[in-house]
Design a protein around this motif. Structure first.
Motif, short mmCIF file in Angstrom:
data_model
loop_
_atom_site.label_atom_id
_atom_site.label_comp_id
_atom_site.label_asym_id
_atom_site.label_seq_id
_atom_site.Cartn_x
_atom_site.Cartn_y
_atom_site.Cartn_z
N GLU A 1 114.49 63.32 132.39
CA GLU A 1 114.61 62.88 131.00
C GLU A 1 115.75 61.87 130.86
O GLU A 1 115.61 60.86 130.15
N VAL A 2 116.86 62.13 131.52
CA VAL A 2 118.00 61.21 131.45
C VAL A 2 117.61 59.84 132.02
O VAL A 2 117.96 58.79 131.47
N ALA A 3 116.87 59.83 133.13
CA ALA A 3 116.45 58.57 133.75
C ALA A 3 115.51 57.81 132.83
O ALA A 3 115.60 56.58 132.71
N GLU A 4 114.59 58.52 132.19
CA GLU A 4 113.66 57.85 131.26
C GLU A 4 114.42 57.24 130.09
O GLU A 4 114.14 56.12 129.67
N ARG A 5 115.38 57.99 129.55
CA ARG A 5 116.15 57.47 128.42
C ARG A 5 116.96 56.24 128.83
O ARG A 5 117.08 55.27 128.08
N SER A 6 117.51 56.28 130.04
CA SER A 6 118.29 55.14 130.53
C SER A 6 117.43 53.89 130.63
O SER A 6 117.85 52.79 130.24
#
Length: 217
Positions: free
Chosen positions: A60-65
């Motif tokens: 999720e963090v990677a997608e948001r980034s």
């Protein structure tokens, strides 16, 4: 050896002149030598970390980034409209002190600049110049820029449902942009953000064409 031979072929004054004209480029802004990857965290992620309850979904963090990076590209691309709208205002107003007026305009947000241009067109421009001005294209680009700049990106997941193509279940994952003022939520996608970048470039090009075709008096 090669450097020595080449320098020897030049006159001493020529060598000194080359040295004086040389430029040493110093990249001041790119001063981060760390190889640690940077990520964008939601308020919920940071709240958990604050309370020592770290349970981050790194996917999720990677997608948001990735989404935030492309959102930033749209916002950055849209800001070039600000300078051009300022030039158009000067072109239409023809102030006695352009530099002083430009300093004033530098304090204006992009929406205010567009409203000023539209007001000048309505009051003093020729009907053809007024009609051909790319209002809707500019309004759409500015509206989208503001939506992206003032919105929060949040992940939305559906309840699991039976897979239509086989056994098991599936879960739909979407990212939404939530307006901080109206709380309105809408889907945001990487392909859509790519279109936003191209729309901002197209709006700039349309405004530039208009400014060249209508140079004023």
């Amino acid at each position: 050896m090669v450097d020595w031979a080449y320098a020897g072929m030049l006159d001493e004054n020529d060598v000194r002149l080359l040295e004086e004209r040389s430029v040493d480029v110093v990249e001041v802004s790119f001063d981060d030598d760390s190889d640690e990857p940077l990520n964008v965290f939601s308020d919920y992620d940071l709240l958990l970390a604050f309370h020592d309850e770290v349970d981050l979904d790194w996917e999720e963090v990677a997608e948001r980034s990735a989404l935030d990076q492309r959102r930033g590209l749209v916002i950055t691309q849209s800001t070039v409209l600000e300078d051009l709208l300022g030039d158009v205002i000067l072109q239409l107003e023809e102030p006695e002190d352009p530099e002083a007026r430009r300093s004033e305009l530098d304090q204006w947000m992009i929406g205010k600049r567009l409203k000023r241009v539209e007001s000048l067109l309505d009051s003093s421009a020729s009907p053809e110049a007024n009609r051909s001005f790319p209002r809707e294209e500019l309004r759409a680009a500015i509206r989208r820029r503001n939506e992206l700049a003032h919105g929060n990106i949040t992940r939305v997941t559906s309840d699991p449902y039976p897979r239509p193509d086989g056994p098991g279940r599936a879960m739909r994952v979407e990212w939404h942009l939530v307006d901080r003022r109206t709380r309105e939520s809408r889907l945001i996608t990487m392909a859509g953000l790519r279109e936003d970048v191209h729309a901002a470039i197209a709006a700039y090009t349309s405004l530039l064409r208009w400014a060249v075709a209508n140079p004023g008096d």
